[in-house]
Scaffold this motif. Sequence first.
Motif, PDB file in Angstrom:
ATOM      1  N   SER A 171       0.793  -1.223   0.000  1.00 22.06           N
ATOM      2  CA  SER A 171       0.000   0.000   0.000  1.00 22.06           C
ATOM      3  C   SER A 171       0.829   1.278   0.000  1.00 22.06           C
ATOM      4  O   SER A 171       0.542   2.192  -0.773  1.00 22.06           O
ATOM      5  N   PRO A 172       1.858   1.409   0.827  1.00 16.44           N
ATOM      6  CA  PRO A 172       2.658   2.637   0.803  1.00 16.44           C
ATOM      7  C   PRO A 172       3.254   2.918  -0.573  1.00 16.44           C
ATOM      8  O   PRO A 172       3.305   4.074  -1.009  1.00 16.44           O
ATOM      9  N   LEU A 173       3.694   1.885  -1.254  1.00 15.17           N
ATOM     10  CA  LEU A 173       4.291   2.102  -2.566  1.00 15.17           C
ATOM     11  C   LEU A 173       3.237   2.535  -3.578  1.00 15.17           C
ATOM     12  O   LEU A 173       3.507   3.315  -4.485  1.00 15.17           O
ATOM     13  N   TYR A 174       2.006   2.047  -3.418  1.00 12.95           N
ATOM     14  CA  TYR A 174       0.915   2.532  -4.262  1.00 12.95           C
ATOM     15  C   TYR A 174       0.689   4.020  -4.026  1.00 12.95           C
ATOM     16  O   TYR A 174       0.432   4.786  -4.956  1.00 12.95           O
ATOM     17  N   LEU A 175       0.778   4.429  -2.762  1.00 17.04           N
ATOM     18  CA  LEU A 175       0.567   5.834  -2.444  1.00 17.04           C
ATOM     19  C   LEU A 175       1.670   6.695  -3.051  1.00 17.04           C
ATOM     20  O   LEU A 175       1.403   7.767  -3.605  1.00 17.04           O
ATOM     21  N   ALA A 176       2.890   6.224  -2.964  1.00 18.61           N
ATOM     22  CA  ALA A 176       4.003   6.954  -3.574  1.00 18.61           C
ATOM     23  C   ALA A 176       3.814   7.074  -5.083  1.00 18.61           C
ATOM     24  O   ALA A 176       4.005   8.135  -5.674  1.00 18.61           O
ATOM     25  N   ASP A 177       3.413   5.972  -5.709  1.00 20.06           N
ATOM     26  CA  ASP A 177       3.205   5.983  -7.155  1.00 20.06           C
ATOM     27  C   ASP A 177       2.085   6.936  -7.559  1.00 20.06           C
ATOM     28  O   ASP A 177       2.124   7.538  -8.639  1.00 20.06           O
ATOM     29  N   ALA A 178       1.090   7.090  -6.686  1.00 23.53           N
ATOM     30  CA  ALA A 178      -0.049   7.957  -6.995  1.00 23.53           C
ATOM     31  C   ALA A 178       0.287   9.431  -6.822  1.00 23.53           C
ATOM     32  O   ALA A 178      -0.154  10.279  -7.601  1.00 23.53           O
ATOM     33  N   VAL A 179       1.073   9.755  -5.797  1.00 19.08           N
ATOM     34  CA  VAL A 179       1.264  11.160  -5.431  1.00 19.08           C
ATOM     35  C   VAL A 179       2.569  11.753  -5.953  1.00 19.08           C
ATOM     36  O   VAL A 179       2.630  12.951  -6.249  1.00 19.08           O
ATOM     37  N   ASN A 180       3.607  10.955  -6.081  1.00 20.19           N
ATOM     38  CA  ASN A 180       4.878  11.493  -6.574  1.00 20.19           C
ATOM     39  C   ASN A 180       4.733  12.249  -7.899  1.00 20.19           C
ATOM     40  O   ASN A 180       5.297  13.338  -8.063  1.00 20.19           O
ATOM     41  N   PRO A 181       3.976  11.710  -8.873  1.00 19.45           N
ATOM     42  CA  PRO A 181       3.819  12.453 -10.134  1.00 19.45           C
ATOM     43  C   PRO A 181       3.106  13.792  -9.945  1.00 19.45           C
ATOM     44  O   PRO A 181       3.422  14.763 -10.660  1.00 19.45           O
ATOM     45  N   LEU A 182       2.166  13.866  -9.005  1.00 20.51           N
ATOM     46  CA  LEU A 182       1.473  15.124  -8.750  1.00 20.51           C
ATOM     47  C   LEU A 182       2.442  16.163  -8.197  1.00 20.51           C
ATOM     48  O   LEU A 182       2.402  17.342  -8.582  1.00 20.51           O
ATOM     49  N   PHE A 183       3.304  15.728  -7.300  1.00 22.63           N
ATOM     50  CA  PHE A 183       4.266  16.644  -6.695  1.00 22.63           C
ATOM     51  C   PHE A 183       5.270  17.137  -7.745  1.00 22.63           C
ATOM     52  O   PHE A 183       5.595  18.322  -7.815  1.00 22.63           O
ATOM     53  N   LYS A 184       5.756  16.216  -8.567  1.00 23.20           N
ATOM     54  CA  LYS A 184       6.735  16.591  -9.590  1.00 23.20           C
ATOM     55  C   LYS A 184       6.104  17.463 -10.676  1.00 23.20           C
ATOM     56  O   LYS A 184       6.786  18.304 -11.278  1.00 23.20           O
ATOM     57  N   ARG A 185       4.830  17.270 -10.921  1.00 23.13           N
ATOM     58  CA  ARG A 185       4.145  18.104 -11.899  1.00 23.13           C
ATOM     59  C   ARG A 185       4.090  19.553 -11.429  1.00 23.13           C
ATOM     60  O   ARG A 185       4.270  20.483 -12.217  1.00 23.13           O
TER      61      ARG A 185
END
Length: 476
Positions: free
Chosen positions: A73-87
């Motif tokens: 689950s934590p890695l799913y969260l990272a995959d979901a939010v990291n692109p938003l932050f980098k955008r």
Amino acid sequence: MSSIPDLGRRDLLKGAIAAGATLAAGAALSGCAMGGGSDDSGPKTAKGKRSADNPFGVVPNSSLELVWFKGGSPLYLADAVNPLFKRKFPKATLKQSSSERLSQTLQPRFVGGNPPDYVDNAGADALDFGALIQDGQVLDLTELYEAPSIDDPDKKVKDTLLPGAYENAITDGKPYALSYFTRAFGLWYNAQLFEKEGWEAPTTWDDFLALCKELKKAGITPYGFAGKNAADYHTTVLLASAAKIGGHEVITDIDNLEDGAWKSDAVIQAADAWAEIGAKYTSKSFKGLIHTEVQLRQNQGKLAFYPSGDWLESEQKEATTKDFTYAMMPVPSVTTADALPAHAIYATVGGGWTFIPAKAKNAPAALEYMRMIMSREGAQAFTKASGWLTTVQGGADGVELPPGMAAAQKAIDTAAKDNSLFETKIQTWYRPLSEETKGAVLQLMFEGGTGRQFAERMQKKADEIKKDSSVKKYKR
């Protein structure tokens, strides 16, 4: 996350949901100098310019360090939010790592005053969250929850969450955790097998015992949990039974360290009921197994009922065969005069264990990262990838839930209608007490213990903690 309460993946507890969340590293943290308390615990980095779009003043080219529990689950969260932050901050650097032993990995850094910026604190070796708060090592997240939401700037972040989520983030009057996951705990089984054999999910204890007897005759172990690392899974259902028998007050009294709370008739009666299951309808071999080993037995048709939170379906995705469909049921009513109805269920709406250290080098970026997590875009991406539900209103819109998660959500919705949801706080507030439950349920289920022995053992530990002036006390 994938192990809460352990407050993480098992979160029960936690918790944990949990979020955790019954974890193991607390005394070492609470008993040592943590590199300074609340007097000098503020973020140490310069902030950038604040604006409506950048309420915390994130420096666009700064570095954000994220540490995750090493689970699905934590890695799913990272995959979901990291692109938003980098955008939003393309020049920012995201440094992240994961570990199954967060206390071992991070405790030296907290002692040295050099913690990461964001911690997903879950798993069997999670940091003691209560001790961290007591030592001034956790950032007060009031600024986050009072900030304008990404989806509707006219609403505060806390007002975009499901009812009760913000309140569940509060400890001692302040919100310290990311209140994000909604989860249900119950007994999981194979819906296809039950339909094929004509078995129905029992709602009464007599029907539960009758089905266990039939399952045993069919060569299927009726009930089981992993004694080596997931005894807290069974703690959840035992306390659920006690809550059903005696009502919400039973759980509240336990959390509040009320005199004699563990020796109540409801706890003893619940423990006796489960002791019979341990004596007749489980396998003693489970005591030496880890959770994935027992869960695999269920997928193979060798085990009928398994206690867990609603992360189970996602966690076992790779091991689930075509003839296995996860379903979840509440713990059956123990008596005909239970205070709570049969559909009452142990569930968490928010709460949590993910936090920002008080001495984070880049607290502004960590706060913005959390704000993105609690956006509809972040929540939908996470739920779609993981199957987990969040506290974000509209966070599951347009997402097709797998059958087990859909059943869990239905159970939460049903119980919420008549105030039949409940959860414990001891796994977050009093780690040693939560740890004691593990040994106590192992003794009860695998060594022939009695309900009274279980209650007396737990009461003794609760009394110790209540008398220990070095342990901060909390109230519900």
